[in-house]
Design a protein around this motif. Sequence first.
Motif, PDB file in Angstrom:
ATOM      1  N   ASP A 403      19.962   8.134 -11.264  1.00  0.00           N
ATOM      2  CA  ASP A 403      18.800   8.459 -10.433  1.00  0.00           C
ATOM      3  C   ASP A 403      17.756   9.252 -11.198  1.00  0.00           C
ATOM      4  OD1 ASP A 403      19.971   7.154  -8.317  1.00  0.00           O
ATOM      5  OD2 ASP A 403      20.755   8.979  -7.371  1.00  0.00           O
ATOM      6  N   ALA A 404      18.194  10.070 -12.139  1.00  0.00           N
ATOM      7  CA  ALA A 404      17.246  10.880 -12.908  1.00  0.00           C
ATOM      8  C   ALA A 404      16.387   9.994 -13.800  1.00  0.00           C
ATOM      9  CB  ALA A 404      17.996  11.919 -13.737  1.00  0.00           C
ATOM     10  N   GLU A 405      16.985   8.984 -14.446  1.00  0.00           N
ATOM     11  CA  GLU A 405      16.207   8.063 -15.274  1.00  0.00           C
ATOM     12  C   GLU A 405      15.229   7.266 -14.427  1.00  0.00           C
ATOM     13  OE1 GLU A 405      18.975   7.088 -19.168  1.00  0.00           O
ATOM     14  OE2 GLU A 405      18.181   5.461 -17.944  1.00  0.00           O
ATOM     15  N   ARG A 406      15.692   6.817 -13.276  1.00  0.00           N
ATOM     16  CA  ARG A 406      14.794   6.054 -12.401  1.00  0.00           C
ATOM     17  C   ARG A 406      13.610   6.915 -11.973  1.00  0.00           C
ATOM     18  NH1 ARG A 406      15.050   1.462  -9.096  1.00  0.00           N
ATOM     19  NH2 ARG A 406      17.230   1.095  -9.622  1.00  0.00           N
ATOM     20  N   ALA A 407      13.884   8.148 -11.606  1.00  0.00           N
ATOM     21  CA  ALA A 407      12.809   9.037 -11.168  1.00  0.00           C
ATOM     22  C   ALA A 407      11.825   9.296 -12.305  1.00  0.00           C
ATOM     23  CB  ALA A 407      13.390  10.350 -10.651  1.00  0.00           C
ATOM     24  N   ARG A 408      12.331   9.470 -13.522  1.00  0.00           N
ATOM     25  CA  ARG A 408      11.453   9.715 -14.661  1.00  0.00           C
ATOM     26  C   ARG A 408      10.563   8.500 -14.917  1.00  0.00           C
ATOM     27  NH1 ARG A 408      14.505  10.794 -20.017  1.00  0.00           N
ATOM     28  NH2 ARG A 408      16.096  11.149 -18.428  1.00  0.00           N
ATOM     29  N   ALA A 409      11.162   7.302 -14.858  1.00  0.00           N
ATOM     30  CA  ALA A 409      10.379   6.086 -15.084  1.00  0.00           C
ATOM     31  C   ALA A 409       9.327   5.890 -14.004  1.00  0.00           C
ATOM     32  CB  ALA A 409      11.307   4.874 -15.149  1.00  0.00           C
ATOM     33  N   GLU A 410       9.694   6.149 -12.755  1.00  0.00           N
ATOM     34  CA  GLU A 410       8.726   5.981 -11.662  1.00  0.00           C
ATOM     35  C   GLU A 410       7.594   7.004 -11.778  1.00  0.00           C
ATOM     36  OE1 GLU A 410       8.437   3.590  -9.780  1.00  0.00           O
ATOM     37  OE2 GLU A 410      10.364   2.730  -9.232  1.00  0.00           O
ATOM     38  N   ALA A 411       7.898   8.198 -12.254  1.00  0.00           N
ATOM     39  CA  ALA A 411       6.843   9.189 -12.446  1.00  0.00           C
ATOM     40  C   ALA A 411       5.884   8.752 -13.547  1.00  0.00           C
ATOM     41  CB  ALA A 411       7.461  10.548 -12.779  1.00  0.00           C
ATOM     42  N   LEU A 412       6.423   8.188 -14.634  1.00  0.00           N
ATOM     43  CA  LEU A 412       5.564   7.653 -15.693  1.00  0.00           C
ATOM     44  C   LEU A 412       4.683   6.533 -15.153  1.00  0.00           C
ATOM     45  CD1 LEU A 412       8.136   7.486 -18.644  1.00  0.00           C
ATOM     46  CD2 LEU A 412       6.130   8.977 -18.524  1.00  0.00           C
ATOM     47  N   ASN A 413       5.276   5.663 -14.352  1.00  0.00           N
ATOM     48  CA  ASN A 413       4.544   4.546 -13.766  1.00  0.00           C
ATOM     49  C   ASN A 413       3.413   5.061 -12.876  1.00  0.00           C
ATOM     50  OD1 ASN A 413       3.799   2.018 -12.796  1.00  0.00           O
ATOM     51  ND2 ASN A 413       5.553   1.816 -11.427  1.00  0.00           N
ATOM     52  N   ALA A 414       3.721   6.035 -12.022  1.00  0.00           N
ATOM     53  CA  ALA A 414       2.708   6.567 -11.107  1.00  0.00           C
ATOM     54  C   ALA A 414       1.557   7.204 -11.873  1.00  0.00           C
ATOM     55  CB  ALA A 414       3.342   7.570 -10.150  1.00  0.00           C
ATOM     56  N   ALA A 415       1.875   7.928 -12.935  1.00  0.00           N
ATOM     57  CA  ALA A 415       0.814   8.569 -13.721  1.00  0.00           C
ATOM     58  C   ALA A 415      -0.066   7.536 -14.407  1.00  0.00           C
ATOM     59  CB  ALA A 415       1.438   9.513 -14.755  1.00  0.00           C
ATOM     60  N   LEU A 416       0.553   6.492 -14.944  1.00  0.00           N
ATOM     61  CA  LEU A 416      -0.197   5.421 -15.600  1.00  0.00           C
ATOM     62  C   LEU A 416      -1.139   4.737 -14.605  1.00  0.00           C
ATOM     63  CD1 LEU A 416       1.326   2.761 -17.991  1.00  0.00           C
ATOM     64  CD2 LEU A 416      -0.144   2.067 -16.120  1.00  0.00           C
ATOM     65  N   VAL A 417      -0.615   4.430 -13.415  1.00  0.00           N
ATOM     66  CA  VAL A 417      -1.430   3.756 -12.405  1.00  0.00           C
ATOM     67  C   VAL A 417      -2.578   4.657 -11.953  1.00  0.00           C
ATOM     68  CG1 VAL A 417      -1.425   2.878 -10.042  1.00  0.00           C
ATOM     69  CG2 VAL A 417       0.389   2.215 -11.612  1.00  0.00           C
ATOM     70  N   GLN A 418      -2.288   5.951 -11.778  1.00  0.00           N
ATOM     71  CA  GLN A 418      -3.352   6.860 -11.349  1.00  0.00           C
ATOM     72  C   GLN A 418      -4.504   6.872 -12.347  1.00  0.00           C
ATOM     73  OE1 GLN A 418      -3.400   9.144  -8.291  1.00  0.00           O
ATOM     74  NE2 GLN A 418      -5.428   8.481  -8.983  1.00  0.00           N
ATOM     75  N   ARG A 419      -4.154   6.922 -13.641  1.00  0.00           N
ATOM     76  CA  ARG A 419      -5.209   6.911 -14.663  1.00  0.00           C
ATOM     77  C   ARG A 419      -5.991   5.602 -14.617  1.00  0.00           C
ATOM     78  NH1 ARG A 419      -1.007   9.259 -17.719  1.00  0.00           N
ATOM     79  NH2 ARG A 419      -0.537   7.225 -18.638  1.00  0.00           N
ATOM     80  N   ALA A 420      -5.291   4.478 -14.421  1.00  0.00           N
ATOM     81  CA  ALA A 420      -5.971   3.184 -14.366  1.00  0.00           C
ATOM     82  C   ALA A 420      -6.951   3.129 -13.205  1.00  0.00           C
ATOM     83  CB  ALA A 420      -4.942   2.058 -14.258  1.00  0.00           C
ATOM     84  N   ILE A 421      -6.516   3.595 -12.032  1.00  0.00           N
ATOM     85  CA  ILE A 421      -7.393   3.577 -10.861  1.00  0.00           C
ATOM     86  C   ILE A 421      -8.586   4.504 -11.069  1.00  0.00           C
ATOM     87  CG2 ILE A 421      -7.526   4.208  -8.418  1.00  0.00           C
ATOM     88  CD1 ILE A 421      -4.614   3.254  -8.151  1.00  0.00           C
ATOM     89  N   ASP A 422      -8.342   5.671 -11.636  1.00  0.00           N
ATOM     90  CA  ASP A 422      -9.411   6.646 -11.833  1.00  0.00           C
ATOM     91  C   ASP A 422     -10.499   6.129 -12.774  1.00  0.00           C
ATOM     92  OD1 ASP A 422      -8.180   8.421 -10.153  1.00  0.00           O
ATOM     93  OD2 ASP A 422      -7.306   9.665 -11.737  1.00  0.00           O
TER      94      ASP A 422
END
Length: 473
Positions: A403-422
């Motif tokens: 679960d920790a790896e999944r959470a880390r990957a999803e956090a990276l994904n969310a940050a990447l998407v946020q930058r793309a949208i911004d």
Amino acid sequence: MNVALTPTLLPHIDVQPTPPEALVALQARFGAQLSTAWAVREQHGRDESAFTHVPPPAAVVFAESTQDVADAVRIAAQWRVPVIPFGVGSSLEGQLLAVRGGISLDVSRMNQVLAVHADDLTATVQPGVTRKQLNEAIKHLGLFFPIDPGADASIGGMTATRASGTNAVRYGTMRDNVLALEVVTARGDVIRTGTRARKSSAGYDLTRLFVGSEGTLGIFTAITVRLYPLPEAVSAAVCSFPSVDAAVRTTMAIIQMGVPIARCELLDARTVRAVNAHSKLGLREAPMLLMEFHGSPASVREQAETVQALAHEHGGQDFGWATTPEERTRLWTARHNAYFAAVQSRPGCRCITTDACVPISQLAEQVGAAVAEADAAGLPYFLVGHVGDGNFHMGYLIDPDDDAERARAEALNAALVQRAIDCGGTCTGEHGVGLHKMAFLHAEVGDGALALMRAIKAALDPLGILNPGKVLA
């Protein structure tokens, strides 16, 4: 819009039991075309996404005609049973998962090329026809269908997700190449949108509405697509660079100069290493652009010379050429298998993929930030991209039980998407929203547009039976 995104960890699962009466009615209508076998249901209850432990559908209907699709939907509507269209199961964002229960409607047996109008450069196909099947059927006419997402996806699935792929920089996406549709609505009615004409000003553009709707507004039973003449000359080249940034900046220069390159794919050193091991190649294990040029012999030569000069300005090496069809096929097959090559590099892993697309001027900054964050996080990852149109993918390779790896990957994904949208980009350039990107869609389009989308969904599917729990839920 600047909205802090919450990482998506698991889909909201709310499986409702399928009424026995509905299964009895489906069995009476479809006989051997209906299966409730566990193995068949399980196959139709998973895709290439990182989601696991989602129960399979209650049954699978194998449709063989438009009438089959219409009858299945009518029976489902009578009992308010969810219907999930299924092509070949290659989606990456959980589009096929039965998070609300219901039935899987498999259209893979609807695999006929219905008509080819070579003089008009169009073909009409059933939804189960795959891109390779279509190209095999038309190559003797000197034509081809350019949309190439990598997997041998079905034309129906590609239309549903508004797919693109390696050729999109020159030939566009499914949005640009679908002319007309035959669609079964949520009531079981059969409607037709669009024509074979190159343009129309008649009424609302329903074809564009359905393209990219991911099975939530209707089910495709026939699709009319654009075809293109096979280019007179084709040449592919690889070029290695000292860094990912140098490769991306070369791509930006190519596009901004207006070079009509047909394909421009980025692979980082990790991906090249995995591809070499998987496909038994000897590519230099450094950041790389894999390119293809289409046109007359003279124009192909001119394009290649221009691009090589731009590459040299950014430290790129001399091109390595793949000039024969066999060499090109081997190279592009290896590129298409990059996802599977990377997954095999960590046995037992699942891959959380990103799918951002940004304005070309922002590409180097966005890719650089994604790479820096992934390096700092310490997760295994790979990077590929259809960078000619600003689309790139980070694939985070996780232990599905950690679960920790999944959470880390999803956090990276969310940050990447946020930058793309911004920076004016999108959360998905080709994979679609499915389950995984619903929060990202909200952040991208805002409350008003999302409310309008929900109103359209409610108008076209008032019972909410078409692929519920996806895109807007």
